[in-house]
Design a protein around this motif. Structure first.
Motif, PDB file in Angstrom:
ATOM      1  N   THR A 189     -23.745  72.161  79.566  1.00 16.30           N
ATOM      2  CA  THR A 189     -22.213  71.776  78.287  1.00 16.30           C
ATOM      3  C   THR A 189     -21.209  72.209  79.801  1.00 16.30           C
ATOM      4  OG1 THR A 189     -23.853  71.810  76.811  1.00 16.30           O
ATOM      5  CG2 THR A 189     -21.045  72.385  76.663  1.00 16.30           C
ATOM      6  N   VAL A 190     -21.334  73.792  79.806  1.00 19.03           N
ATOM      7  CA  VAL A 190     -20.192  74.445  80.880  1.00 19.03           C
ATOM      8  C   VAL A 190     -19.592  73.287  82.045  1.00 19.03           C
ATOM      9  CG1 VAL A 190     -19.289  76.156  81.953  1.00 19.03           C
ATOM     10  CG2 VAL A 190     -21.196  76.074  79.892  1.00 19.03           C
ATOM     11  N   GLU A 191     -20.752  72.604  82.523  1.00 20.33           N
ATOM     12  CA  GLU A 191     -19.981  71.914  83.487  1.00 20.33           C
ATOM     13  C   GLU A 191     -19.293  70.634  83.111  1.00 20.33           C
ATOM     14  OE1 GLU A 191     -24.195  70.770  86.065  1.00 20.33           O
ATOM     15  OE2 GLU A 191     -24.539  72.941  86.247  1.00 20.33           O
ATOM     16  N   LEU A 192     -20.057  70.188  82.107  1.00 21.60           N
ATOM     17  CA  LEU A 192     -19.525  69.005  81.661  1.00 21.60           C
ATOM     18  C   LEU A 192     -17.520  69.163  81.357  1.00 21.60           C
ATOM     19  CD1 LEU A 192     -21.509  67.136  78.861  1.00 21.60           C
ATOM     20  CD2 LEU A 192     -21.109  65.842  80.821  1.00 21.60           C
ATOM     21  N   SER A 212     -14.635  65.479  75.540  1.00 21.52           N
ATOM     22  CA  SER A 212     -14.915  63.806  74.168  1.00 21.52           C
ATOM     23  C   SER A 212     -16.350  63.477  74.584  1.00 21.52           C
ATOM     24  CB  SER A 212     -13.710  63.167  74.907  1.00 21.52           C
ATOM     25  OG  SER A 212     -13.272  62.982  76.493  1.00 21.52           O
ATOM     26  N   ARG A 213     -17.151  63.728  75.891  1.00 21.74           N
ATOM     27  CA  ARG A 213     -17.856  63.392  76.239  1.00 21.74           C
ATOM     28  C   ARG A 213     -18.480  64.001  76.270  1.00 21.74           C
ATOM     29  NH1 ARG A 213     -16.489  58.880  80.870  1.00 21.74           N
ATOM     30  NH2 ARG A 213     -19.230  58.682  81.317  1.00 21.74           N
ATOM     31  N   ALA A 214     -18.699  65.488  76.059  1.00 22.37           N
ATOM     32  CA  ALA A 214     -19.895  66.343  75.801  1.00 22.37           C
ATOM     33  C   ALA A 214     -20.214  66.004  74.337  1.00 22.37           C
ATOM     34  CB  ALA A 214     -19.332  67.860  75.966  1.00 22.37           C
ATOM     35  N   MET A 215     -19.217  65.966  73.824  1.00 24.83           N
ATOM     36  CA  MET A 215     -19.262  65.354  72.224  1.00 24.83           C
ATOM     37  C   MET A 215     -20.271  64.292  71.856  1.00 24.83           C
ATOM     38  SD  MET A 215     -17.778  68.331  70.411  1.00 24.83           S
ATOM     39  CE  MET A 215     -18.027  66.795  68.652  1.00 24.83           C
ATOM     40  N   ILE A 216     -19.922  63.368  72.349  1.00 19.55           N
ATOM     41  CA  ILE A 216     -20.767  61.544  72.446  1.00 19.55           C
ATOM     42  C   ILE A 216     -22.143  62.603  72.566  1.00 19.55           C
ATOM     43  CG2 ILE A 216     -21.857  60.026  73.619  1.00 19.55           C
ATOM     44  CD1 ILE A 216     -18.929  59.708  74.124  1.00 19.55           C
ATOM     45  N   VAL A 217     -22.339  63.463  73.695  1.00 17.92           N
ATOM     46  CA  VAL A 217     -24.197  63.529  74.638  1.00 17.92           C
ATOM     47  C   VAL A 217     -24.704  64.953  73.065  1.00 17.92           C
ATOM     48  CG1 VAL A 217     -25.584  65.852  75.281  1.00 17.92           C
ATOM     49  CG2 VAL A 217     -23.366  64.117  75.763  1.00 17.92           C
ATOM     50  N   PHE A 218     -23.376  65.916  72.397  1.00 20.59           N
ATOM     51  CA  PHE A 218     -24.031  66.104  71.310  1.00 20.59           C
ATOM     52  C   PHE A 218     -24.310  65.464  70.045  1.00 20.59           C
ATOM     53  CE2 PHE A 218     -20.481  69.597  73.068  1.00 20.59           C
ATOM     54  CZ  PHE A 218     -21.643  70.094  73.272  1.00 20.59           C
ATOM     55  N   LEU A 219     -23.875  64.734  69.804  1.00 18.20           N
ATOM     56  CA  LEU A 219     -23.865  63.682  68.424  1.00 18.20           C
ATOM     57  C   LEU A 219     -24.953  62.703  68.692  1.00 18.20           C
ATOM     58  CD1 LEU A 219     -20.121  62.361  67.304  1.00 18.20           C
ATOM     59  CD2 LEU A 219     -21.240  64.595  66.176  1.00 18.20           C
ATOM     60  N   ILE A 245      -9.926  68.580  77.363  1.00 17.33           N
ATOM     61  CA  ILE A 245     -10.583  67.525  76.585  1.00 17.33           C
ATOM     62  C   ILE A 245     -10.879  66.088  76.892  1.00 17.33           C
ATOM     63  CG2 ILE A 245      -7.733  66.420  77.168  1.00 17.33           C
ATOM     64  CD1 ILE A 245     -10.057  67.840  73.236  1.00 17.33           C
ATOM     65  N   GLY A 246     -10.328  66.332  78.415  1.00 20.01           N
ATOM     66  CA  GLY A 246     -11.147  64.820  78.870  1.00 20.01           C
ATOM     67  C   GLY A 246     -10.553  63.357  78.200  1.00 20.01           C
ATOM     68  N   GLN A 247     -10.944  62.443  79.448  1.00 22.88           N
ATOM     69  CA  GLN A 247     -10.487  61.213  78.579  1.00 22.88           C
ATOM     70  C   GLN A 247     -11.569  59.925  77.671  1.00 22.88           C
ATOM     71  OE1 GLN A 247      -7.666  59.426  81.388  1.00 22.88           O
ATOM     72  NE2 GLN A 247      -6.530  60.400  80.059  1.00 22.88           N
ATOM     73  N   LEU A 248     -11.006  59.292  76.947  1.00 22.60           N
ATOM     74  CA  LEU A 248     -12.322  58.353  76.841  1.00 22.60           C
ATOM     75  C   LEU A 248     -11.526  56.622  77.159  1.00 22.60           C
ATOM     76  CD1 LEU A 248     -13.878  59.757  73.483  1.00 22.60           C
ATOM     77  CD2 LEU A 248     -14.904  59.012  75.760  1.00 22.60           C
ATOM     78  N   VAL A 251     -23.543  73.996  65.905  1.00 25.21           N
ATOM     79  CA  VAL A 251     -23.769  75.364  65.782  1.00 25.21           C
ATOM     80  C   VAL A 251     -23.891  76.213  67.524  1.00 25.21           C
ATOM     81  CG1 VAL A 251     -24.002  77.510  65.375  1.00 25.21           C
ATOM     82  CG2 VAL A 251     -24.061  75.272  63.800  1.00 25.21           C
ATOM     83  N   PHE A 252     -24.935  75.330  68.173  1.00 23.39           N
ATOM     84  CA  PHE A 252     -25.051  76.160  69.157  1.00 23.39           C
ATOM     85  C   PHE A 252     -24.243  75.460  70.300  1.00 23.39           C
ATOM     86  CE2 PHE A 252     -29.215  78.034  67.058  1.00 23.39           C
ATOM     87  CZ  PHE A 252     -29.367  79.504  68.064  1.00 23.39           C
ATOM     88  N   ALA A 253     -24.021  74.377  70.654  1.00 25.78           N
ATOM     89  CA  ALA A 253     -23.310  74.482  71.090  1.00 25.78           C
ATOM     90  C   ALA A 253     -21.451  75.210  71.203  1.00 25.78           C
ATOM     91  CB  ALA A 253     -22.991  72.728  70.812  1.00 25.78           C
TER      92      ALA A 253
END
Length: 300
Positions: A63-66, A75-82, A222-225, A276-278
């Motif tokens: 997650t930190v590396e993302l 933005s890309r990390a949220m996709i992984v979490f979801l 924040i990244g970009q989609l 929550v853990f994310a």
């Protein structure tokens, strides 16, 4: 760190004795206790060990590396979490009842019934390969963390971590794994929560609200989609969502639950707890992306 390892090892050994007592009372076979805990894992323990199926060193460090990777970000990390969270929900809705009603011991049992031993053997090799890759990522992240904190060699840290995990797993099977998951998740969350304020208030770290869209040290966290990457994003979402359903450890948790209702509950609660853990590693990733590493007096 030493206390952490001793606590985990001690919990695993205690759970192994608990497992042996339950085995004597229920007359269960050693295989049933080792793989599924005699299908008697209560919902509280089940929630922790189900959540720990995804939450570990690979999840936290990844997650930190993302967030620090220019092409990824939050933005890309949220996709992984979801997608990870959704895999729990889909598994609870679609796979728990059918596998439990057939009294399966692994996710491959239905394939064995329909296609025979040869096909199942080939699929089992794929399952083993997945586990080997997953264990490698966990040990790599854990070894890297320990080597930085304790100033020990990377390989030595991996050997120590492997030895502890192997000892309590061989002694108590799933019972030891489930109860040590409780200790590890609690300590991980508390440890990360304690670290977050120190990381955010570091004199080397800029205000993360200022680096949200404009970061002179790195690309915005924040990244970009971007539209050109839409098919890659969809592919990643489907990969993590559906790929998680082919992971034996997930089905092992649902099959080891004391009831079908309990198994479904662990899936749904774990889907929420994963998000929550994310939060702590996301905050640490934001800070890491906003840090001026050139100001450090040590080599990075």
């Amino acid at each position: 760190m030493v206390v952490f390892y001793l606590l985990v090892l001690g919990t695993g050994i205690w759970a192994s004795f608990k497992s042996k007592k339950k085995q004597k009372k229920s007359a269960a076979t050693g295989m049933d206790m080792a793989l599924l805990g005699n299908r008697s894992i209560k919902w509280v323990v089940g929630i922790f060990t189900m959540t720990a199926t995804w939450i570990g060193g690979g999840f936290i460090c990844g997650t930190v590396e993302l967030l620090c990777t220019p092409s990824m970000g939050l933005s890309r990390a949220m996709i992984v979490f979801l997608s990870y969270s959704l895999s729990f929900i889909i598994g609870g809705l679609m796979f728990v009842r059918p596998l439990r009603e057939r009294n399966c011991s692994t996710m491959l049992d239905p394939f064995n019934i329909k296609y025979g031993k040869v096909v199942t053997a080939g699929l089992s090799l794929l399952s083993v390969a997945i586990d080997v890759a997953w264990v490698a990522s966990i040990l790599s992240s854990l070894g890297g963390t320990m080597s930085v904190v304790l100033d020990l060699s990377f390989s030595l840290c991996i050997w120590i971590s492997s030895a502890v995990a192997v000892i309590y797993t061989l002694m108590g099977g799933l019972y030891s794994v489930a109860y040590t998951d409780i200790i590890q998740l609690i300590l991980i969350f508390i440890g990360l929560i304690i670290c977050v304020p120190f990381v955010l208030m570091s004199p080397y770290t800029m205000d993360i609200s200022q680096t949200l869209m404009n970061n002179t040290l790195n690309t915005p966290w924040i990244g970009q989609l971007e539209l050109k990457n839409v098919w890659i994003i969809i592919d990643e979402f489907l990969f993590f969502t559906l790929g998680g359903l082919g992971y034996q450890s997930f089905h092992q948790r649902t099959l080891s639950a004391s009831s079908t209702a309990s198994a479904k509950l662990t899936c749904f609660v774990a889907a929420f707890l994963l998000l929550v853990f994310a939060i702590p590693p996301v905050l640490i990733g934001m800070a890491a992306s906003s840090t001026d590493y050139l100001r450090f007096s040590i080599s990075i």
